[in-house]
Design an enzyme around this catalytic site. Structure first.
Site, short mmCIF file in Angstrom:
data_model
loop_
_atom_site.label_atom_id
_atom_site.label_comp_id
_atom_site.label_asym_id
_atom_site.label_seq_id
_atom_site.Cartn_x
_atom_site.Cartn_y
_atom_site.Cartn_z
NE ARG A 103 0.41 -3.28 -0.41
CZ ARG A 103 1.34 -3.93 -1.07
NH1 ARG A 103 1.72 -3.54 -2.27
NH2 ARG A 103 1.92 -4.98 -0.56
CB THR A 107 -7.97 -5.32 -4.32
OG1 THR A 107 -7.80 -4.39 -3.23
CG2 THR A 107 -9.28 -6.09 -4.12
CG ASP A 199 4.39 -5.41 6.43
OD1 ASP A 199 3.32 -5.79 5.92
OD2 ASP A 199 4.49 -4.35 7.10
CG ASP A 202 3.71 -6.70 9.87
OD1 ASP A 202 2.88 -6.03 10.52
OD2 ASP A 202 3.40 -7.58 9.07
C1 PRP Z 1 2.62 -0.34 3.17
C2 PRP Z 1 3.56 0.83 3.00
C3 PRP Z 1 2.81 1.72 2.05
C4 PRP Z 1 2.09 0.72 1.19
C5 PRP Z 1 2.82 0.67 -0.12
O1 PRP Z 1 1.59 -0.06 4.03
O2 PRP Z 1 3.87 1.45 4.21
O3 PRP Z 1 1.88 2.58 2.69
O4 PRP Z 1 2.17 -0.55 1.84
O5 PRP Z 1 2.16 -0.14 -1.01
P1 PRP Z 1 1.52 0.41 -2.34
O6 PRP Z 1 2.55 1.27 -2.98
O7 PRP Z 1 1.25 -0.85 -3.11
O8 PRP Z 1 0.26 1.14 -2.00
P2 PRP Z 1 0.52 -1.19 4.47
O9 PRP Z 1 -0.62 -1.25 3.52
O10 PRP Z 1 1.25 -2.47 4.70
O11 PRP Z 1 -0.08 -0.61 5.79
P3 PRP Z 1 0.60 -0.48 7.24
O12 PRP Z 1 1.70 0.52 7.13
O13 PRP Z 1 -0.54 0.01 8.05
O14 PRP Z 1 1.09 -1.83 7.67
N1 URA Z 2 4.57 -2.62 1.82
C1 URA Z 2 5.63 -3.07 2.55
O1 URA Z 2 5.69 -2.85 3.76
N2 URA Z 2 6.59 -3.77 1.93
C2 URA Z 2 6.56 -4.04 0.60
O2 URA Z 2 7.48 -4.67 0.08
C3 URA Z 2 5.46 -3.56 -0.13
C4 URA Z 2 4.49 -2.85 0.50
#
Ligand code: PRP
Ligand code: URA
Length: 208
Positions: A103, A107, A199, A202
């Site tokens: 994400r 945005t 997160d 993380d």
């Molecule tokens: C997180 C999560 C989803 C996304 C959900 O990933 O694992 O993929 O956010 O958010 P959304 O429904 O608003 O799209 P992130 O973008 O943090 O990436 P990462 O897993 O690489 O840290």
């Molecule tokens: N992605 C995450 O990892 N946590 C949230 O709460 C939303 C998006």
């Protein structure tokens, strides 16, 4: 909400509570993600097609069943990675196809960065794995990719969803069942699920 399945299994609820805790360290967090994912996948696959077959026991021939469907696990990188092992243990012949989407922090729109799907679909049912369904952007983008690929039967298996994300995925792809451990209250101004767990990427990878 149609096509939405929230687990009420006591083990899921117990483990989810531990997962949410800000005291849970990455090692335990990864274990819990793996265990909850297996339990959710067990529920999400209750309608897989089977066909009758015959089996020879040490005593006699008897009737049994074969799985008729070829399953694809589709973790969304990064956080979906931690869900793979728990599900794969239950269906070891599943194929695993990774989709890289993150994400954009400003945005909140999904950005696709990795996709090595072959030209033709090789599985009959896809289980998308991602612990968090927040705005729904990443899930919708992944279903878009899989449908363009030719996938016919797709399910989303997540751990926590926000009403905003569930609504979006249901609106754009009403044919995709959503399986979660919990439907939380809302998204905050940064797009995080509240109460949520923070997160998910993380917390699994110790990068927060
Ligand atoms: C997180 C999560 C989803 C996304 C959900 O990933 O694992 O993929 O956010 O958010 P959304 O429904 O608003 O799209 P992130 O973008 O943090 O990436 P990462 O897993 O690489 O840290
Ligand atoms: N992605 C995450 O990892 N946590 C949230 O709460 C939303 C998006």
């Amino acid at each position: 909400m149609p096509n939405l399945f929230i687990s009420s299994h006591p083990l899921v609820l117990h483990k989810l509570t531990k997962l949410r805790s800000n005291k849970t360290e990455p090692k335990k967090f990864r274990e819990l993600v793996r265990e909850i994912s297996g339990l959710l996948a067990y529920e999400a696959t209750a309608d897989l097609a089977i066909r009758p077959c015959s089996v020879q026991t040490p005593l006699t021939q008897t009737d049994g069943f074969d799985l008729q469907e070829k399953i694809g696990l589709v973790p969304i990188l990064r956080a979906g990675l931690g869900m793979v092992e728990g599900v794969w243990e239950l269906m070891p012949s599943a194929e695993v196809w990774h989709i890289g989407i993150y994400r954009d922090e400003q945005t909140l729109k999904p950005v696709e960065y990795y996709n090595k799907l072959p030209t033709e679909p090789t599985v009959s049912v896809c289980l998308i794995l991602d612990p968090m369904l927040a705005t729904g952007g990443s899930a919708v983008a992944t279903v878009d990719v899989l449908k363009r690929w030719g996938a016919k039967k797709i399910k989303f298996v997540g751990i926590i969803g926000a009403p905003e994300g569930v609504r979006k995925l249901q609106q754009v792809h009403p044919d995709v069942p959503i399986h979660l451990a919990a439907l939380d209250d809302h998204l905050n101004e940064h797009g995080y699920i509240v109460p949520g767990l923070g997160d998910a990427g993380d917390r699994q990878f110790g990068t927060g």
